[in-house]
Design an enzyme around this catalytic site. Sequence first.
Site, short mmCIF file in Angstrom:
data_model
loop_
_atom_site.label_atom_id
_atom_site.label_comp_id
_atom_site.label_asym_id
_atom_site.label_seq_id
_atom_site.Cartn_x
_atom_site.Cartn_y
_atom_site.Cartn_z
N LYS A 140 0.84 -1.21 0.00
CA LYS A 140 0.00 0.00 0.00
C LYS A 140 0.86 1.25 0.00
CE LYS A 140 -3.50 2.50 2.69
NZ LYS A 140 -4.47 2.44 3.79
N HIS A 269 -7.36 -30.24 -33.91
CA HIS A 269 -8.42 -29.33 -33.44
C HIS A 269 -9.18 -29.92 -32.25
CE1 HIS A 269 -7.39 -27.01 -36.91
NE2 HIS A 269 -7.80 -27.94 -37.74
#
Length: 507
Positions: A140, A269
């Site tokens: 922070k 695929h």
Amino acid sequence: MDSNKQIKTALISVFHKDGLDKILALLNKDNVRFLSTGGTKAFINSLGYECDAVEDLTSYPSILGGRVKTLHPKVFGGILSRRDNESDKREVAKYEIPDIDLVIVDLYPFEATVASGAAEEDIIEKIDIGGISLIRAAAKNFNDVVIVASKAQYQPLYEMLQKNGASSTIEERRWFAKEAFAVSSGYDSAIFSYFDKDEKSAIRVAYNGAKTLRYGENPHQKGFFYGNLDEMFTQVHGKEISYNNLLDIDAAVNLINDFTEPTFAILKHNNACGVASRDSIIDAWKDALAGDPVSAFGGVLIANRTIDAPAAEEINKIFFEVIIAPEFTDDALAILEQKKNRIILVQKSTATTPSVIRTALNGVLVEDRDTHVESPEELRQVTVLPVKESQIDDLLFANKIVKHSKSNAIVLAKGKQLIASGIGQTSRVDALKQAIEKAHSFNFDLNGAVMASDAFFPFADCVEIAHKAGVNAVIQPGGSVRDNDSIEYCNNNGVAMVMTGIRHFKH
């Protein structure tokens, strides 16, 4: 306002000390004051550096069995004080709080403790309080403080100190803060998931190791992978793995995981276009390729046994993108590595995520991974003509493949070889007709073949079409209100059918 900040005091409390010594050496050279607790303080002292105890700063010992050590205003005030705020300056001076400019901390191993099967009492004790608070506080206040929240940031810190000495830029501090919040959010996600268990009241997931891919499914799309491929594979050759490669590799691994005997699969695929189980991997390869030698071009290959030189010689005759196996002999690698871009992966682990997550609309869909593999004991005979012992292996073989094929899906198999499949069709009849046409195009004799369906037959048309093509045994989940229509056709035409009670849709 000067964005460069000097590091004068460092609070260090870590488990992982590998690589910490070279960081401490750089900090000590610039006369940085060390502040620590317990084992880390002893480690710092063992290197010949002075280190103040947190307990001396706070005037409190470590209490409650170590649950409270750093949770004190003199620690958090030193981290959170804003160096350019006059009020903060006055309070820091009044309460004799030292500015803390660097925090190096790591967290109790919560996930590892859960994975070890430890008792809940031990798991709860691995929920870090002080460490997570230090991380959040320092992150922070990144305007003034550098936070290193895990061993993964030791090297970036070392490089920063080598370049700058004991100082940092605002851009560097912000980067370390970002990494720290990634650590803390992932840690909290793991704790939430432990408590939530199977309730699924919310989804909190965290994946590290972001890898930028060349692109997504298409070149105009960005692509990223989050995870640790090194846990599953060692890439011994080839170009960088692409987004589409990863989708096919995922499909290949999930398919091959269901087979125990020597098996080779070819995927294109995300669907299998060739699969065979044989006594040797070279025979499995030859028969997998025979299933569809056209679609195999440019595919992903996977085997569940060692690939040796004779197999590699045969495999090397076609073009493919990726090959995966648990082991390759040196001679096999010498053959397969002849193609520069060919991706060769040694599979180290079969572990995949227990849940499947995919985006949908403005949210995500989550489901358990379909890991069920039917056994002979689960097959429910529903026709007068029973399946033969010789047919059971083929039925289960076909059922494993159809489970991993896009719905609507039909698989035709014979002699533990994929003859043909119909996949991704809007009609199950169309899927079957596609499979039959494909089998005939490669001159397969369907007499004596078996058929697997990923879902029930709503009408008898599929079993009729399959029977007329030569199929004499069928496996399907059942569950249609018109199951009896299919059963009756089979009974009247000498076809055996079993039901599993388990649907394997794959959308």
